[in-house]
Structures are given as C-alpha cells and as structure tokens.
Scaffold this motif. Structure first.
Motif, mmCIF file in Angstrom:
data_model
loop_
_atom_site.group_PDB
_atom_site.id
_atom_site.type_symbol
_atom_site.label_atom_id
_atom_site.label_comp_id
_atom_site.label_asym_id
_atom_site.label_seq_id
_atom_site.Cartn_x
_atom_site.Cartn_y
_atom_site.Cartn_z
ATOM 1 N N GLY A 164 -23.834 12.308 3.247
ATOM 2 C CA GLY A 164 -23.051 11.547 2.319
ATOM 3 C C GLY A 164 -22.953 10.194 2.849
ATOM 4 O O GLY A 164 -23.129 9.866 3.884
ATOM 5 N N CYS A 165 -22.863 9.224 1.706
ATOM 6 C CA CYS A 165 -22.944 7.766 2.148
ATOM 7 C C CYS A 165 -21.836 7.167 1.044
ATOM 8 O O CYS A 165 -22.096 7.655 -0.089
ATOM 9 C CB CYS A 165 -24.345 7.414 1.873
ATOM 10 N N ALA A 166 -21.012 6.495 1.564
ATOM 11 C CA ALA A 166 -20.091 5.532 0.664
ATOM 12 C C ALA A 166 -19.963 4.210 1.048
ATOM 13 O O ALA A 166 -19.940 3.922 2.405
ATOM 14 C CB ALA A 166 -18.716 6.294 0.737
ATOM 15 N N PRO A 167 -19.635 3.430 0.377
ATOM 16 C CA PRO A 167 -19.381 1.758 0.691
ATOM 17 C C PRO A 167 -18.293 1.665 1.642
ATOM 18 O O PRO A 167 -17.303 2.537 1.205
ATOM 19 C CB PRO A 167 -19.441 1.116 -0.728
ATOM 20 N N LEU A 168 -18.371 1.122 2.448
ATOM 21 C CA LEU A 168 -17.050 0.669 3.320
ATOM 22 C C LEU A 168 -16.261 -0.663 2.698
ATOM 23 O O LEU A 168 -16.682 -1.575 2.808
ATOM 24 C CB LEU A 168 -17.589 0.364 4.727
ATOM 25 N N PRO A 169 -15.033 -0.277 2.322
ATOM 26 C CA PRO A 169 -14.257 -1.467 1.450
ATOM 27 C C PRO A 169 -13.832 -2.407 2.647
ATOM 28 O O PRO A 169 -13.712 -1.908 3.728
ATOM 29 C CB PRO A 169 -13.328 -0.587 0.797
ATOM 30 N N PRO A 170 -13.373 -3.434 2.304
ATOM 31 C CA PRO A 170 -12.437 -4.338 3.168
ATOM 32 C C PRO A 170 -11.175 -3.693 3.297
ATOM 33 O O PRO A 170 -10.657 -3.174 2.460
ATOM 34 C CB PRO A 170 -12.561 -5.915 2.339
ATOM 35 N N PRO A 171 -10.863 -3.744 4.576
ATOM 36 C CA PRO A 171 -9.313 -3.206 4.865
ATOM 37 C C PRO A 171 -8.179 -3.942 3.956
ATOM 38 O O PRO A 171 -8.346 -4.928 3.994
ATOM 39 C CB PRO A 171 -9.057 -3.286 6.237
ATOM 40 N N ALA A 172 -7.334 -3.114 3.446
ATOM 41 C CA ALA A 172 -6.210 -3.800 2.832
ATOM 42 C C ALA A 172 -5.417 -4.502 3.870
ATOM 43 O O ALA A 172 -5.703 -4.425 4.983
ATOM 44 C CB ALA A 172 -5.484 -2.813 2.003
ATOM 45 N N LYS A 173 -4.359 -5.466 3.620
ATOM 46 C CA LYS A 173 -3.579 -5.906 4.260
ATOM 47 C C LYS A 173 -2.697 -4.970 5.050
ATOM 48 O O LYS A 173 -2.088 -4.179 4.600
ATOM 49 C CB LYS A 173 -2.522 -7.123 3.308
ATOM 50 N N ARG A 174 -2.394 -5.587 6.343
ATOM 51 C CA ARG A 174 -1.575 -4.668 7.089
ATOM 52 C C ARG A 174 -0.255 -4.229 6.530
ATOM 53 O O ARG A 174 0.432 -5.275 5.760
ATOM 54 C CB ARG A 174 -1.429 -5.229 8.530
ATOM 55 N N GLY A 175 0.127 -2.956 6.527
ATOM 56 C CA GLY A 175 1.432 -2.597 6.024
ATOM 57 C C GLY A 175 1.240 -2.217 4.481
ATOM 58 O O GLY A 175 2.100 -1.786 3.842
ATOM 59 N N ASP A 176 0.389 -2.671 3.889
ATOM 60 C CA ASP A 176 -0.104 -2.408 2.255
ATOM 61 C C ASP A 176 -0.643 -1.048 2.243
ATOM 62 O O ASP A 176 -1.671 -0.828 1.997
ATOM 63 C CB ASP A 176 -0.839 -3.457 1.746
ATOM 64 N N MET A 177 0.090 0.039 2.478
ATOM 65 C CA MET A 177 -0.636 1.609 2.566
ATOM 66 C C MET A 177 -1.299 1.733 1.135
ATOM 67 O O MET A 177 -2.286 2.674 1.286
ATOM 68 C CB MET A 177 0.417 2.497 2.994
ATOM 69 N N ILE A 178 -0.501 1.557 0.091
ATOM 70 C CA ILE A 178 -1.054 1.896 -1.172
ATOM 71 C C ILE A 178 -2.385 0.991 -1.575
ATOM 72 O O ILE A 178 -3.475 1.639 -2.207
ATOM 73 C CB ILE A 178 0.146 1.531 -2.365
ATOM 74 N N GLY A 179 -2.460 -0.134 -1.153
ATOM 75 C CA GLY A 179 -3.850 -0.849 -0.939
ATOM 76 C C GLY A 179 -5.135 -0.050 -0.311
ATOM 77 O O GLY A 179 -6.148 -0.096 -0.614
ATOM 78 N N GLY A 180 -4.570 0.134 0.950
ATOM 79 C CA GLY A 180 -5.463 0.924 1.603
ATOM 80 C C GLY A 180 -5.818 2.235 1.162
ATOM 81 O O GLY A 180 -7.207 2.548 1.289
#
Length: 318
Positions: A207-223
């Motif tokens: 399997g291969c999937a793009p690595l997204p940029p991490p969301a802002k710390r504390g932004d669990m929904i964004g992550g």
C-alpha cells in the motif's frame, strides 16, 4: 521459531530507543514504560515509520518513498508491505480498541489487542499471541495516559503494568501522521471483510498513500481530516489473493472509497456534517482510493477506484 507480534514490536522499540536522533523519549507512568513519539516532542519521520511497524506487530515493512507531487499534493508517500496481512493489519494495526478510563480517551491499536482479545474481528479469525507475556499498545491521543488508564490497559491485556509498553502520538504530529497514513492495507482488508470476503485468502499486500502536512497542534479534527483524505483520495493498495475469480468479481468494485455515498469532499467537512461522530459516517467510505487485486490462482488482475487531486489539494493546503 514461533510468531509473537508483541515480541516483534518490542524489538522495534528497542532499536528505536537506541537511536539518538529518533526523537522518541520514554517515561514511566504507573510502572509502564510510555514512549513519546509526538506529545511533548516534535517527533520525527523515522519515529513515525517505526511506530507504524510497531502497530503492525513487526510483521510489515514501512518506508518513506517519493511520489508525484502534482497528483498527490505531497512529495512523499508512506509505503507499506506485509506477507502476513491478516495478523499484521487486522490482528494488530486496526484501531479497534477505544481506550477510556476516568476522563482519558484514546484510540488503541497494536499487538496488545491480541492479548485483550475482546474484539469481534479477533474472535472471528481466532487471532492471538500466546508466545509473549508482554504487551505493546499504540495510542492516538494528544496527552499521556493516566495511571488509572495504564492499570486498565494492563488488566484488560492480562499483564502486569511493568510488562506493558505504551507508544503514543497525536495525529497532528509528524510521527502520528505517518503511522495513520501507513494503514492503507488495513483499511482495504477491513472493507473486504465487511463485504463478506474471506480475508484469509489474502496472501500478501502493498500500500502507498501520500503523507500530508501535519495539522496545527491541538487541531485534532484537522489531523483526522488530512490523514483520512490521504487514504480516501490518494492511497493505492495491491493485494495478492488465492481464490476463485468469482469471489473477487463479486466485491472488487466495491472496495475503493468511491463506492460510498459520502465520497468526494474533504473528510473534515463530511465529519462535521455528522456532528463529528464516526459511527454516523458511511462505513463504506473508509478504504483506499484505488485497489488492485491479483489472483494467484487464475493469473487475472482486477482494478477499481480513482484518485481525487482536487480534494487532496483543498485538504492539504488549506
């Protein structure tokens, strides 16, 4: 040599702990060793790859590989390979354990689930680890577990707290993002099981999937949103099976995420529409974008799904 995913995972942890640039620190909570991959530390890519292998019970290899940035809106992808897909992905990696004690909550995965043995998936396929008296659990959370949480995990796994290794990272950290995106094969297998296919017929997988940029710390929904989008709209999985073609023909077009009625928008928006309740989202959504099934018995190959670059761009760059 007998197979013990928990002992394999301990081996990965020990190698990582000996690496001075791994970015991983260890502390003791309630007699258990707790390894911080991204709560109080920034975390590292190497730590994320190791954390993904720990989730797999040491039964898979995880690496960082380059990808087409124009198509996947990321220069890097997480590549996973396993020749023990059932035990590694559904037995160990699947986050099927909601860990909750007092006011603490985390999603639990890793080979410790084999000791706990309470999930229907583990019972269905008779998955366990009788060769180890230690347990390794991976928590996706923003904070460290409390002593009562450690006691609960140890009790449910049937081990002493001092025999417990706890690895933890939030989805908004580098390591946390990497280990979540490394679940491409696991999501395909879980979907296939839901479709009624005998997962024991799957011999190997990549399997291969793009690595997204991490969301802002504390932004669990964004992550959660970015890592899910990487899977739903950018992941590709290849499975090698040994069965009659009819069994593959009956399901292969239903495996990719595009078979879901919720498909087509960033996951954070879909999640918000359901009041941030995972159980309200169409379960058929949680699967890779593209799936290829190679049948070793007949020599035929089946492929379905599609990538959505526009959604990845909206998710990763917003």
């Amino acid at each position: 040599m007998r197979l013990s995913p928990n002992q394999n995972a301990i081996g990965v942890i020990e190698r990582l702990a000996a690496d001075p640039v791994s970015g991983v620190t260890v502390r003791e909570i309630g007699d258990a060793n707790v390894y911080d991959f991204g709560v109080k530390v920034d975390g590292t890519l190497a730590g994320g790859l190791a954390l993904a292998e720990i989730c797999l019970g040491g039964l898979g290899r995880v690496s960082l590989v380059p990808c087409d940035g124009q198509r996947f809106v990321s220069a890097n992808s997480i590549y996973v390979q396993t020749d023990a897909p059932l035990l590694a992905c559904l037995g160990c990696q699947y986050a099927g354990w909601p860990v909750q004690a007092d006011d603490y909550f985390a999603m639990g995965s890793g080979p410790a689930r084999l000791h706990r043995g309470r999930e229907a998936m583990l019972q269905k396929y008779d998955l366990g680890d009788s060769e180890s008296k230690s347990a390794v659990v991976v928590l996706e959370a923003e904070s460290f577990p409390t002593e009562s949480t450690i006691a609960l995990i140890a009790e449910q796994c049937g081990v002493q707290a001092k025999q417990l290794r706890v690895c933890i990272a939030p989805s908004t950290s580098i390591a946390g993002s990497a280990q979540v995106v490394a679940r491409s094969i696991e999501t395909a297998l879980h979907k296939i099981d839901e479709l009624g296919f005998d997962v024991r017929r799957i011999v190997s997988g990549t399997g291969c999937a793009p690595l997204p940029p991490p969301a802002k710390r504390g932004d669990m929904i964004g992550g959660i949103g970015r890592t899910n989008d990487a899977m739903l709209y950018g992941a590709e999985v290849t499975l090698y099976v040994n069965c009659d073609d009819e069994a593959v023909e009956s399901i292969y077009e239903k495996i990719p995420s595009c078979s879901s009625s919720d498909y087509g928008r960033p996951f954070a928006k879909i999640f918000a529409d359901y009041d941030h309740d995972f159980y309200k989202v169409d379960p058929m959504l949680f699967s890779p974008a593209v799936v290829t099934v190679c049948n070793l018995k007949s020599g035929r190959t089946f492929r379905a799904g599609k990538f959505l670059t526009d959604v990845l761009r909206e998710s990763f760059l917003s």
